[in-house]
Enzyme design. Sequence first.
Site, PDB file in Angstrom:
ATOM      1  CB  SER A  61      83.190  14.884  66.891  1.00 52.26           C
ATOM      2  OG  SER A  61      83.136  15.788  65.809  1.00 52.26           O
ATOM      3  CD  GLN A  62      87.406  12.543  72.541  1.00 47.84           C
ATOM      4  OE1 GLN A  62      87.554  13.753  72.350  1.00 47.84           O
ATOM      5  NE2 GLN A  62      88.099  11.878  73.425  1.00 47.84           N
TER       6      GLN A  62
END
Length: 213
Positions: A61-62
């Site tokens: 994920s970011q």
Amino acid sequence: MNFDEQRMLMVTRQIQARGVHDRRVLDTMARIPRHLFVSESRLSSAYGDFPLPIGEGQTISQPYMVATMTESLGLSGNERVLEIGTGSGYQAAVLSELAQEVITIERVESLGNAARKRLAELGYGNVEVIVGDGTLGWPDGAPYQGVMVTAGAPSAPTPLLQQLDVGGRLVVPVGERHTQILEIHTRQEKDKYKVHRETACRFVNLIGKHGWS
Ligand code: SAM
């Protein structure tokens, strides 16, 4: 720029600047070598402001999403936390430094096995990686003071709400297959939950009995 410098900028420009202020979360993410959780071909993008492919059609994920979801659990250090969607193991590593114990479940066997090996090699001894359908939760470890789902669900999976401790929080992206809203469910009493909706987000699908087919 070396990785340490890139990591500091990731924390100040991507995370702090967007409103994450929990000092423990910021310090932990400033410490954990995110580049060791991506493949060699992605090293130069490891601290970028976006999710990255990790194989099997899945992503790490970011950084901002990792930070804001972690902050929303409000961990103080004594919790047992359940994560659904181990992926690379990066989020589990972040949680492991902020809680007492982490159980993380991954549906894709090759990813789960790789993450288990990586976390062990990096010395994260308080993380247990399980391969299976995380939408069922893990009743053996319940109740959990925090539950985090790192894949998008059609609704908050009932078993995960049931395995939450009173006072505990579940953070889960809920919505359509391609876009979701981050939901934070707090179990206020045995039969009473409060839900709070936050940021719009975009996660890969949570696939399983209480997720997408
Ligand atoms: N937390 C991860 C990290 O730090 O790298 C990123 C997770 S990735 C966005 C979502 C993960 O959820 C994928 O690895 C996917 O295989 C997994 N997943 C999807 N459905 C699942 C399920 N029912 N149980 C467990 N894992 C699931």
